[in-house]
Design a protein around this motif. Structure first.
Motif, mmCIF file in Angstrom:
data_model
loop_
_atom_site.group_PDB
_atom_site.id
_atom_site.type_symbol
_atom_site.label_atom_id
_atom_site.label_comp_id
_atom_site.label_asym_id
_atom_site.label_seq_id
_atom_site.Cartn_x
_atom_site.Cartn_y
_atom_site.Cartn_z
ATOM 1 N N VAL A 20 0.822 -1.263 0.110
ATOM 2 C CA VAL A 20 0.314 -0.012 -0.112
ATOM 3 C C VAL A 20 0.868 1.177 -0.062
ATOM 4 O O VAL A 20 1.721 1.364 0.876
ATOM 5 N N THR A 21 0.576 2.317 -0.889
ATOM 6 C CA THR A 21 1.424 3.499 -0.950
ATOM 7 C C THR A 21 0.420 4.487 -0.174
ATOM 8 O O THR A 21 -0.581 4.859 -0.384
ATOM 9 N N ALA A 22 1.224 4.896 0.833
ATOM 10 C CA ALA A 22 0.537 5.862 1.840
ATOM 11 C C ALA A 22 0.920 7.269 1.661
ATOM 12 O O ALA A 22 0.125 8.036 1.659
ATOM 13 N N LEU A 23 2.106 7.430 1.049
ATOM 14 C CA LEU A 23 2.520 8.733 0.299
ATOM 15 C C LEU A 23 3.222 8.757 -0.827
ATOM 16 O O LEU A 23 3.645 7.863 -1.035
ATOM 17 N N ASP A 24 2.657 9.578 -2.045
ATOM 18 C CA ASP A 24 3.173 9.410 -3.420
ATOM 19 C C ASP A 24 3.628 10.583 -3.626
ATOM 20 O O ASP A 24 3.031 11.509 -4.036
ATOM 21 N N GLY A 43 -7.104 8.666 6.253
ATOM 22 C CA GLY A 43 -6.534 7.692 5.351
ATOM 23 C C GLY A 43 -5.948 8.660 4.105
ATOM 24 O O GLY A 43 -5.390 7.942 3.151
ATOM 25 N N ALA A 44 -5.829 9.741 4.231
ATOM 26 C CA ALA A 44 -5.079 10.641 3.108
ATOM 27 C C ALA A 44 -3.650 10.482 3.246
ATOM 28 O O ALA A 44 -3.191 10.779 2.105
ATOM 29 N N ALA A 203 -10.889 21.066 9.623
ATOM 30 C CA ALA A 203 -10.144 21.921 8.511
ATOM 31 C C ALA A 203 -10.662 23.475 8.631
ATOM 32 O O ALA A 203 -9.741 24.408 8.377
ATOM 33 N N ARG A 204 -11.716 23.865 8.978
ATOM 34 C CA ARG A 204 -12.095 25.175 9.419
ATOM 35 C C ARG A 204 -11.043 25.679 10.429
ATOM 36 O O ARG A 204 -10.843 26.986 10.226
ATOM 37 N N SER A 205 -11.164 25.130 11.335
ATOM 38 C CA SER A 205 -10.220 25.607 12.410
ATOM 39 C C SER A 205 -8.905 25.950 12.029
ATOM 40 O O SER A 205 -8.140 26.772 12.198
ATOM 41 N N ALA A 206 -8.401 24.830 11.369
ATOM 42 C CA ALA A 206 -6.936 24.900 11.084
ATOM 43 C C ALA A 206 -6.576 26.110 9.934
ATOM 44 O O ALA A 206 -5.664 26.882 10.288
ATOM 45 N N LEU A 207 -7.581 26.044 9.010
ATOM 46 C CA LEU A 207 -7.319 27.278 8.046
ATOM 47 C C LEU A 207 -7.453 28.577 8.854
ATOM 48 O O LEU A 207 -7.024 29.723 8.060
ATOM 49 N N SER A 208 -8.119 28.631 9.920
ATOM 50 C CA SER A 208 -8.333 30.124 10.476
ATOM 51 C C SER A 208 -7.167 30.557 11.083
ATOM 52 O O SER A 208 -7.105 31.786 11.251
ATOM 53 N N ILE A 209 -6.208 29.896 11.305
ATOM 54 C CA ILE A 209 -5.015 30.185 11.775
ATOM 55 C C ILE A 209 -3.799 30.045 11.030
ATOM 56 O O ILE A 209 -2.535 30.506 11.245
ATOM 57 N N ALA A 210 -3.831 29.083 10.053
ATOM 58 C CA ALA A 210 -2.800 28.734 9.110
ATOM 59 C C ALA A 210 -2.441 30.005 7.993
ATOM 60 O O ALA A 210 -3.477 30.834 7.828
ATOM 61 N N ASP A 211 -1.323 29.898 7.545
ATOM 62 C CA ASP A 211 -0.809 30.859 6.290
ATOM 63 C C ASP A 211 -1.004 30.169 5.023
ATOM 64 O O ASP A 211 -1.376 30.913 4.227
ATOM 65 N N THR A 212 -0.502 28.945 5.150
ATOM 66 C CA THR A 212 -0.764 28.129 3.765
ATOM 67 C C THR A 212 -1.136 26.669 4.018
ATOM 68 O O THR A 212 -1.291 26.323 5.095
ATOM 69 N N GLY A 213 -1.891 26.135 3.053
ATOM 70 C CA GLY A 213 -2.268 24.687 3.422
ATOM 71 C C GLY A 213 -2.301 23.715 2.164
ATOM 72 O O GLY A 213 -1.955 24.261 1.090
ATOM 73 N N PHE A 214 -2.059 22.581 2.430
ATOM 74 C CA PHE A 214 -1.698 21.539 1.573
ATOM 75 C C PHE A 214 -3.079 20.649 1.715
ATOM 76 O O PHE A 214 -3.134 20.250 2.964
ATOM 77 N N VAL A 215 -3.511 19.937 0.584
ATOM 78 C CA VAL A 215 -4.510 19.091 0.844
ATOM 79 C C VAL A 215 -4.423 17.711 0.436
ATOM 80 O O VAL A 215 -3.622 17.638 -0.709
ATOM 81 N N LEU A 216 -4.261 16.781 0.987
ATOM 82 C CA LEU A 216 -3.745 15.174 0.644
ATOM 83 C C LEU A 216 -5.173 14.329 0.427
ATOM 84 O O LEU A 216 -6.090 14.656 1.361
ATOM 85 N N ASN A 217 -5.114 13.529 -0.649
ATOM 86 C CA ASN A 217 -6.049 12.539 -0.918
ATOM 87 C C ASN A 217 -5.344 11.451 -1.410
ATOM 88 O O ASN A 217 -4.601 11.418 -2.300
ATOM 89 N N LEU A 218 -5.476 10.229 -0.715
ATOM 90 C CA LEU A 218 -4.932 8.951 -1.092
ATOM 91 C C LEU A 218 -3.211 9.120 -1.336
ATOM 92 O O LEU A 218 -2.764 8.563 -1.967
#
Length: 243
Positions: A20-24, A43-44, A203-218
């Motif tokens: 299983v590839t967990a990070l690609d 699972g992302a 995600a809502r709370s995290a983005l309220s204090i973050a400067d940048t964001g990355f979204v992982l999927n699979l």
């Protein structure tokens, strides 16, 4: 606390659990004095990302650099001494030790790294988290969930890190406690130049204090942008972020 200046660069990082590839081939750059949020569903690959950065999981490809220093494949203790503090999901305190004894474990690494952690540093943590100061002689098993989260973050800060990896710090906490905790993290970053990589399902709370964001999927990065831009993208929020 001491000002920090380490940028964290993740280049083409991959990790596998058997077949299983967990990070690609994940690419992430986290700058000093900034909060970089890593978001996505269960699972992302978010927790695997932090565990691979901190040396708890061995990557199959790619590199991890701190301030230009290549830490790829280094043992977890070497990575910790280099300045990466990992606060895992689950608020892992040593329950039979007191609050202060738990904190002094972090201070030992801070002293080894910078020769500066001591009573004054402990007092700074107690100033940040007054509840810990009130309970410093109590065994950690007596703390609430929110207090345990404060304790593991305080212990990590006493190691004088360049980078703080936070895995689901809001998990199981009341909304009021989450708001207080996230405000404190923001204040720490702004005042000390700490580099924070924040993994969150909230995600809502995290983005309220973050400067940048990355979204992982699979295991793959499917979006990367400023926090406000991610929060304003309705299609992205509905598809990956759950709000």
């Amino acid at each position: 606390m001491t000002e920090r200046s380490g940028a964290l660069e993740i280049r083409g990082l991959s990790a596998r659990y058997g077949p299983v590839t967990a990070l690609d081939a994940v690419d992430i750059h986290a700058n000093p004095g900034r909060i970089t949020a890593v978001l996505g569903a269960n699972g992302a690959g978010k927790t695997t990302l932090l565990r691979t950065i901190s040396g708890l999981v061995r990557g199959s490809d790619g590199s991890v650099l701190l301030g230009g220093r290549d830490l790829t494949g280094a043992p977890a203790e070497t990575i910790a001494r280099a300045g990466i503090a990992h606060v895992p999901e689950g608020r892992g305190v040593i329950t039979e030790l007191t609050v202060e004894e738990n904190l002094r474990l972090g201070a030992l690494l801070g002293t080894a790294r910078r020769g500066s952690a001591g009573r004054g540093r402990l007092d700074e943590v107690y100033d940040m988290f007054p509840a810990l100061g009130d309970r410093r002689r109590r065994e950690a098993h007596s703390l609430s969930g929110g207090e345990r989260q404060m304790l593991v973050i305080g212990r990590a800060l006493l190691s004088e890190p360049e980078v703080l990896l936070l895995d689901e710090p809001s998990l199981g906490l009341a909304p009021r406690v989450v708001a207080q905790l996230f405000a404190l993290i923001r204040d720490l970053v702004d005042s000390e130049g700490l580099t924070v990589l924040l993994v969150e399902q909230n995600a809502r709370s995290a983005l309220s204090i973050a400067d940048t964001g990355f979204v992982l999927n699979l295991g793959r990065v499917v979006a990367a942008a400023g926090a406000a831009e991610l929060a304003a993208d309705d299609d992205l929020r509905h598809a990956y972020l759950g709000f």
